[in-house]
Design a protein around this motif. Sequence first.
Motif, PDB file in Angstrom:
ATOM      1  N   THR A 234       0.857  -1.195   0.000  1.00  0.00           N
ATOM      2  CA  THR A 234       0.000   0.000   0.000  1.00  0.00           C
ATOM      3  C   THR A 234       0.885   1.234   0.000  1.00  0.00           C
TER       4      THR A 234
ATOM      5  N   THR B  97      -1.909   0.515  -5.942  1.00  0.00           N
ATOM      6  CA  THR B  97      -2.237  -0.013  -4.605  1.00  0.00           C
ATOM      7  C   THR B  97      -3.172   0.918  -3.835  1.00  0.00           C
TER       8      THR B  97
ATOM      9  N   ARG C  25      -6.174   1.804  -2.405  1.00  0.00           N
ATOM     10  CA  ARG C  25      -7.447   1.140  -2.107  1.00  0.00           C
ATOM     11  C   ARG C  25      -8.617   2.120  -2.102  1.00  0.00           C
TER      12      ARG C  25
ATOM     13  N   LYS D 114      -9.897  -4.173  -5.032  1.00  0.00           N
ATOM     14  CA  LYS D 114      -9.741  -3.469  -3.758  1.00  0.00           C
ATOM     15  C   LYS D 114      -9.667  -4.456  -2.603  1.00  0.00           C
ATOM     16  N   GLU D 115     -10.495  -5.509  -2.652  1.00  0.00           N
ATOM     17  CA  GLU D 115     -10.478  -6.515  -1.586  1.00  0.00           C
ATOM     18  C   GLU D 115      -9.152  -7.277  -1.558  1.00  0.00           C
TER      19      GLU D 115
ATOM     20  N   ASP E  16      -6.815  -5.106   0.202  1.00  0.00           N
ATOM     21  CA  ASP E  16      -7.083  -5.132   1.646  1.00  0.00           C
ATOM     22  C   ASP E  16      -6.441  -6.354   2.291  1.00  0.00           C
ATOM     23  N   GLU E  17      -6.568  -7.490   1.606  1.00  0.00           N
ATOM     24  CA  GLU E  17      -6.006  -8.729   2.122  1.00  0.00           C
ATOM     25  C   GLU E  17      -4.476  -8.638   2.197  1.00  0.00           C
TER      26      GLU E  17
ATOM     27  N   TRP F 172      -2.683  -5.952   2.453  1.00  0.00           N
ATOM     28  CA  TRP F 172      -2.320  -5.007   3.506  1.00  0.00           C
ATOM     29  C   TRP F 172      -2.387  -5.673   4.876  1.00  0.00           C
ATOM     30  N   GLN F 173      -3.458  -6.435   5.108  1.00  0.00           N
ATOM     31  CA  GLN F 173      -3.624  -7.090   6.400  1.00  0.00           C
ATOM     32  C   GLN F 173      -2.529  -8.134   6.635  1.00  0.00           C
TER      33      GLN F 173
END
Length: 430
Positions: A226, A353, A355, A381-382, A385-386, A388-389
Amino acid sequence: MIDLPQVAYGERRSRLVGKLLLLVSTIVLAGCGCSKSEQQRTTSSRSGSVPKSAESDVTSRESLKRSTVDPSLEKLAEPTPSELEDRVGELLSEARYAEAEKLNRSLLLLSPDSPTLLFLAARIAHGKGETDEAISYLRAIPPNHPEAGLPALGQLADWLQEVGRLEEAEATYVEMIRRFGDLAPVHRRLAVLLNSQGRRVEATRHVEALIRLGDVTEKELLSMTTLSVPYHDGEPGALMSGSADDFNGETLTLKELARAKRLFVQDELVEAEKLIKKLRMAFPDSASVAAFEGRVYEARQSNEDLWKWSASLPQDIEKEAEYWTAIGQWSLRLKRSAAAIRAFGEAVQIDPTDRVAYLRMAEALAMEGELEAAERVLQRKESLDEAWQMAMNVGLNRETRRGDLKRLVEPTRKARPKLGGSLLANDLGI
């Protein structure tokens, strides 16, 4: 019969000879005016012993003899220029700057263009806290010098950063790559420098170079998940402490842009706005500062500030992803969905990246009735998110860390498709 005149003559002659003998003996006894000690030396020399005073005379004669020795032989004992340079280095290592400077200056008088002496002069000045003078010495070393050019430019860039002359430091690093090719340490320094200013997209180009060179760290790879949030691999507290009121025009540097972005993602919009306004005044020609300023005004939904902002933008602003994201969100808020889609499309081309840009683009597509396209954008986008997490969680649980890294390859490849999944996997050691 004796001749009386002849007898008389003989007697006179005898008396005359006697007087002469007496006179000669007197002169001899007097030593012709010489001292008794000299007579003793004469006697002693005949006997084979040498008095102390004679030894002194011998020593004097030996000194005189040595003073007339060939000067070229004496030069054998003098230190060479290389030895003198080493001596300067020793004094420098002992922080004896005054002595080192005195000796080095005398050497510079003989060799004013010597890269070694100029480098030593720079180190001395830096040790004394005279960084500007140190920088001037380094600039005197030709960049194309086969041995000293590269280290001089590297040290120059580091010291320029140290005094807050970040634009000059960046230009110096770029020059090093142009002159000497893809050097991993230079790409890494550029990535750190750009990240420290919140210029994440530009920093990632140098991380990609590190990937190509096979010299990338895990943190550098994870930083690519990100790019729209600040990243600082060093002293995170330095980005989070203090407020916008702690800085003025004399101490503000472009590194405070990263601080402003940190405040922004922490929803401290008032502080973020204060700081970005100061940065814009201090650096009116910075496209990255101007782009983020627009994003702050849009977050506050201040149309008045946005209109003023849009009327005074610097060159190259359209190269900034945050500029397009700000325009897209502004357009979407004004129900101009078509303009918003175009703006978000530009944003993700620069920063794939982002989001927020993907989420808002999906909203604009839905407003236009493009539901399938909106769904595809939301899936992207999902995935981000994954990624990033997972990047946040890597290392927190050592048992799942390797699995998290493997799972991270695919979403990262989708975000940066030109790198290739296999290349990323190799760099991650999986």
